[in-house]
Write a protein that holds these residues in place. Structure first.
Motif, short mmCIF file in Angstrom:
data_model
loop_
_atom_site.label_atom_id
_atom_site.label_comp_id
_atom_site.label_asym_id
_atom_site.label_seq_id
_atom_site.Cartn_x
_atom_site.Cartn_y
_atom_site.Cartn_z
N ALA A 83 -100.66 -72.61 -27.74
CA ALA A 83 -99.48 -71.77 -27.96
C ALA A 83 -99.92 -70.34 -28.19
CB ALA A 83 -98.67 -72.28 -29.16
N ASP A 84 -99.17 -69.40 -27.62
CA ASP A 84 -99.42 -67.96 -27.83
C ASP A 84 -100.85 -67.55 -27.48
OD1 ASP A 84 -96.80 -67.79 -28.82
OD2 ASP A 84 -97.48 -68.31 -30.86
N GLY A 85 -101.39 -68.15 -26.43
CA GLY A 85 -102.74 -67.79 -26.00
C GLY A 85 -103.85 -68.33 -26.87
N LYS A 90 -109.79 -69.34 -29.71
CA LYS A 90 -109.51 -68.84 -28.37
C LYS A 90 -110.18 -69.66 -27.28
CE LYS A 90 -108.74 -64.19 -30.13
NZ LYS A 90 -109.19 -62.78 -30.18
N ALA A 91 -111.13 -70.51 -27.67
CA ALA A 91 -111.80 -71.39 -26.71
C ALA A 91 -112.39 -72.58 -27.44
CB ALA A 91 -112.88 -70.64 -25.94
#
Length: 339
Positions: A95-97, A112-113
């Motif tokens: 969600a949201d990047g 983020k990853a």
């Protein structure tokens, strides 16, 4: 205690490749959280064979598995990774990047990853189909790992299998055991050619006995204390090998657990990745080490180390979008906290 953590990269698996991924991410200024189902770092190296010698780590003609883990943990230390041990990752959401992981201990990790470095996944030994096996397992007469070589001093040891573990431990335990016998169904071993040649030489010198072509057939004893291992040929010819301990090295059965439900492209319980980046088919998720597969893949720790570097570089634009990565060698830039 459950935690809520925001980080750059979440690494699933604290084995040698996962630990090196902490270093590679750190060198690119990316923070890491490491999750592992075991209570200590090291993965299979610590849980299954801490004293096993490893011969194919660059600059180390020989290094014990636990010593390798200690060195990798020290190498990762300047980047202050957060270790969440004794728990496994159960869910993945996007969600949201951002990616959000949830663990069996109730932790929430926003990142983020994700790098999956889970080795063989939730692993367990492939057990031989022998009557009364459980009783001998309970007493330690049948074991699937060697944690201390000294436990085998003066013992009659039978090792079954034809891979690297069988050959490596035969060469190592012959130095302390009263007798080592290797049982294999055929003369050719699947181990590294050099160590297989060393085993042949040790057998020629009478340091190791070879039971070929035989397979495990039965255990002889009182149900707890082992007296002999009965082996048989495909023609039914049997013989009993006096033994105190049986070490069957038939590999590990792999189970991906909840990871298998994440929509990843799987190939025989391995995760398919892009060879150049180790990216999976799921956006933001990468896989390295034994759990990852692609054409030409070699299941070597050193290849996993290379994959850790490739994944870290592929992840960098996700953590620092729009920022050019000016790659420098470690000899030029050094390591945080170094001289």
């Amino acid at each position: 205690m459950a935690a809520v953590i925001e980080t750059d990269v979440a690494i699933i698996g604290a084995g040698p490749v996962g630990l090196f991924a902490v270093f590679e991410c750190g060198m690119l200024r990316m923070k890491s959280v490491v999750v592992d189902a075991l209570d200590a770092v090291g993965g299979q190296c610590s849980a299954l064979y801490p004293e096993k010698p490893i011969f194919d780590i660059p600059a180390h003609p020989q290094i014990e598995a636990q010593a390798l883990i200690a060195a990798l943990e020290k190498q990762a230390a300047p980047f202050t990774p957060i270790y969440l041990l004794g728990r496994r990752v159960e869910r993945l959401e996007r969600a949201d990047g951002m990616l959000t992981l949830g663990t069996s201990a109730g932790d929430t990790i926003r990142c983020k990853a994700v790098i999956i470095a889970a080795g063989a996944g939730a692993f367990g030994p492939n057990r031989p189909p022998l009557d009364g096996l459980a009783g001998y397992e309970a007493s330690g007469a049948v074991r699937y790992m060697v944690t201390r070589r000294e436990d085998f001093r003066g013992k009659r040891v039978v090792i079954a299998g034809g891979g690297d573990s069988a050959v490596d431990w035969a060469l190592s335990l012959k130095q302390v055991a009263a007798r080592v016998t290797v049982v294999h169904r055929r003369p050719k071993f699947r181990a590294a050619p050099e160590t297989a040649a060393q085993l042949d030489a040790a057998a020629a010198r009478g340091e190791v006995e070879m039971a070929i072509p035989y397979q495990l057939h039965a255990l002889k004893g009182d149900g707890s204390t082992l007296e002999a291992v009965v082996v048989a040929t495909l023609k039914g010819e049997e013989k009993a090998i006096p033994a105190d301990v049986l070490l069957p090295f038939y590999g590990l059965s792999m189970e991906l657990g909840p990871i298998a439900q994440w929509g990843l492209a799987l190939d025989r319980n391995h995760i398919a990745v892009e060879p150049a980046t180790c990216a999976t088919n799921v956006e933001g998720v990468f896989a390295i080490g034994d759990i990852a597969t692609y054409p030409g893949k070699l299941k070597l720790i050193l290849q996993g180390f290379s994959e850790a570097a490739m994944a870290a570089h592929a992840i960098h634009p996700r953590v620092f979008p729009g920022e050019a990565l000016h790659f420098e060698y470690s000899t030029t830039k050094g390591v945080p906290g170094g001289d």
